[in-house]
Write an enzyme that holds these catalytic residues in place. Structure first.
Site, PDB file in Angstrom:
ATOM      1  N   LEU A   1      21.846  49.880  34.932  1.00  0.00           N
ATOM      2  CA  LEU A   1      22.532  50.840  33.923  1.00  0.00           C
ATOM      3  C   LEU A   1      23.116  50.174  32.761  1.00  0.00           C
ATOM      4  O   LEU A   1      23.616  49.241  32.955  1.00  0.00           O
ATOM      5  CB  LEU A   1      23.560  51.305  34.876  1.00  0.00           C
ATOM      6  CG  LEU A   1      23.137  51.897  36.588  1.00  0.00           C
ATOM      7  CD1 LEU A   1      24.778  52.258  37.116  1.00  0.00           C
ATOM      8  CD2 LEU A   1      22.516  53.182  36.239  1.00  0.00           C
TER       9      LEU A   1
ATOM     10  N   LYS B   1      16.494  41.643  38.966  1.00  0.00           N
ATOM     11  CA  LYS B   1      17.507  41.893  38.116  1.00  0.00           C
ATOM     12  C   LYS B   1      17.959  40.750  37.313  1.00  0.00           C
ATOM     13  O   LYS B   1      18.011  41.045  35.823  1.00  0.00           O
ATOM     14  CB  LYS B   1      18.773  42.406  39.090  1.00  0.00           C
ATOM     15  CG  LYS B   1      20.107  42.418  38.194  1.00  0.00           C
ATOM     16  CD  LYS B   1      19.888  43.800  37.235  1.00  0.00           C
ATOM     17  CE  LYS B   1      21.043  43.986  36.377  1.00  0.00           C
ATOM     18  NZ  LYS B   1      22.407  44.320  37.204  1.00  0.00           N
TER      19      LYS B   1
ATOM     20  N   CYS C   1      26.950  41.861  32.159  1.00  0.00           N
ATOM     21  CA  CYS C   1      25.755  41.687  32.816  1.00  0.00           C
ATOM     22  C   CYS C   1      25.084  40.293  32.209  1.00  0.00           C
ATOM     23  O   CYS C   1      24.749  39.442  32.670  1.00  0.00           O
ATOM     24  CB  CYS C   1      24.851  42.865  32.555  1.00  0.00           C
ATOM     25  SG  CYS C   1      25.443  44.308  33.660  1.00  0.00           S
TER      26      CYS C   1
ATOM     27  N   ARG D   1      34.596  42.834  28.272  1.00  0.00           N
ATOM     28  CA  ARG D   1      34.192  41.528  28.854  1.00  0.00           C
ATOM     29  C   ARG D   1      33.336  40.839  27.863  1.00  0.00           C
ATOM     30  O   ARG D   1      32.159  41.433  27.620  1.00  0.00           O
ATOM     31  CB  ARG D   1      33.698  42.041  30.384  1.00  0.00           C
ATOM     32  CG  ARG D   1      34.878  42.153  31.309  1.00  0.00           C
ATOM     33  CD  ARG D   1      34.184  42.823  32.564  1.00  0.00           C
ATOM     34  NE  ARG D   1      33.318  43.805  32.485  1.00  0.00           N
ATOM     35  CZ  ARG D   1      32.760  44.682  33.605  1.00  0.00           C
ATOM     36  NH1 ARG D   1      32.937  43.845  34.729  1.00  0.00           N
ATOM     37  NH2 ARG D   1      32.226  45.661  33.264  1.00  0.00           N
TER      38      ARG D   1
END
Length: 450
Positions: free
Chosen positions: A158, A212, A268, A338
């Site tokens: 996402l 991922k 991420c 972040r």
């Protein structure tokens, strides 16, 4: 299908809401009472375009509920998705405490239900180091003994700011499983989202976990690569915009994630790149490229700050100067700060003695909450500029792309822009009378400004 999301952060809430939108009965579980109270009152603890409206629709339809009650959330669930945070600890390793806590609670719930229950599928959706899903399985097995359950890994892909569309129309769905029943259930729950022909990849669990990390590490590599090329362009007088055009015309290269700037941030790319380095250290595999990607990224914001320092060096440095920042989120269309380059630059400026004032359409509250009293937060785009010695553009929100330059110049103490996102053409900046510094392009230096 009856589904439970463990965690109402970014992944858990988006996943739960989107599953509810296709007719599933979804319970979102979180131990943070404040978050659950906000959700029950119709609020949303994160900013994501379209999420609040879709959430309200499914709550009203009776398909979506929120609770802190673990026993109630797990009792009737056919599938339980672990969507808790896996932050990076100070030593660079992945903090797995929330995952282990969720696994233990699920194990206790399965044990309490006894031998006559329908076997639950425990799906790890959090981004976790390879081997974690099997560790979750072993942890639950120690609690439940021979009671039936299965595990799966289902990484999320996402993009913040486009998460609803990404979930509803995925490029691919990746499911790591160990048995046919679990594979069939994963295909059933995701089938409504892949009717346009996009694939569901069923594979082994460890490969799914690695997908991922490999994906995000590669995207981070592209960003660090183009920034390194931009730095070379500056050194040799080339224009990274023209270089990028010529390079990206090659179909083997493409144009995605090849925009020069301040480097990647968010939850991420930084975390997942460090996780690959950590996995390499643990397995004695030298992840030299991953380390270089991380180092280049961290250096990029420092190099950009040096441009600011060098500009003001002839005026005695940054002490008592006022720097205005447009954008504080790590990217547009999110309130996530972040690892945001803007916050790093603001912190450096404040440490150098500058007065720091920032504006962001949605992230201002998060900046103030995480950095109380450190920065002046402005409510307006142009109000941020009043009396500023320079503007620093650190997030490429749409509203920053076509401003009133004459108004900006009139408000600022000096017409200086440091553009970390290359929003403006250098020729236009020269004609407007600004000193203008960007990334990978020749600056419009003060001596050139009329």
């Amino acid at each position: 299908m009856r589904l439970t999301m463990v965690g109402t952060g970014y992944v858990g809430l988006v996943t739960g809401v989107c599953f509810a939108a296709t007719g599933n009965e979804v319970v979102c579980l979180d131990l943070d009472q404040r978050k659950i109270d906000i959700l029950k009152q119709g609020g949303c603890p994160i900013y994501e375009p379209g999420l609040t409206e879709l959430m309200e629709k499914n709550v009203e339809a009776g398909r979506l509920a929120f609770t802190t009650d673990q026993e109630a959330a797990y009792r009737d669930a056919q599938m339980i998705f672990i969507c808790v945070g896996t932050p990076t600890a100070k030593n660079g390793e992945t903090d797995m405490s929330f995952v282990w806590g969720a696994a233990d609670a699920i194990g206790r719930a399965i044990k309490a239900l006894g031998p006559n229950q329908e076997p639950k599928v425990v799906v790890v959706k959090s981004t976790v180091p390879v081997g974690t899903t099997h560790a979750v399985q072993e942890r639950i097995r120690r609690i439940v003994g021979h009671l039936p359950f299965s595990v799966a890994d289902n990484p999320e892909f996402l993009k913040e700011g486009a998460a609803i569309n990404d979930f509803m129309k995925p490029d691919r769905v990746v499911c790591g499983v160990e048995d046919d029943r679990t594979a069939a259930l994963m295909q059933e729950v995701y089938e409504p989202f892949v009717r346009q022909g996009h694939p569901i990849y069923i594979m082994d669990i460890r490969s799914a976990e690695m997908v991922k990390y490999a994906s995000n590490n590669f995207l981070a590599t592209k960003i660090s690569f183009i920034n390194e090329m931009a730095n070379l362009c500056e050194a040799y007088g080339a224009d990274i915009a023209r270089v990028r055009e010529g390079m990206c015309a090659d179909k083997r290269i493409g144009n995605q994630f090849l925009y020069p700037g301040l480097g990647y941030g968010g939850s991420c790319f930084p975390k997942d790149t460090l996780a690959c380095i950590q996995m390499g250290n643990q397995s004695r595999v030298h992840t030299q490229l991953s380390q270089a990607v991380h180092d280049v990224n961290q250096r990029q914001r420092v190099l950009f700050f040096k441009k600011i320092e060098q500009h003001f060096a002839k005026e005695g440095g940054l002490k008592n100067k006022t720097l205005a920042f447009w954008g504080m989120a790590f990217k547009p269309h999110t309130d996530d700060i972040r690892e945001a380059p803007a916050v790093s630059l603001m912190t450096l400026a404040r440490s150098a003695g500058a007065r720091v004032r920032g504006f962001d359409p949605v992230a201002a509250d998060n900046v103030e909450r995480e950095n109380p009293g450190q920065f002046e937060i402005s409510d307006g785009l142009y109000e941020t500029l009043r009396g500023a010695d320079a503007l620093v553009i650190s997030t490429d929100w749409d509203e920053f792309k076509s401003p009133d330059f004459a108004k900006m110049k009139a408000l600022m103490a000096s017409p200086v822009i440091f553009d970390g996102r290359n929003l403006y053409k250098t020729g236009a900046m020269e004609r407007a009378g600004f000193a203008y510094y960007s990334v990978g392009r020749a600056p419009v230096i003060p001596a050139m400004v009329s």
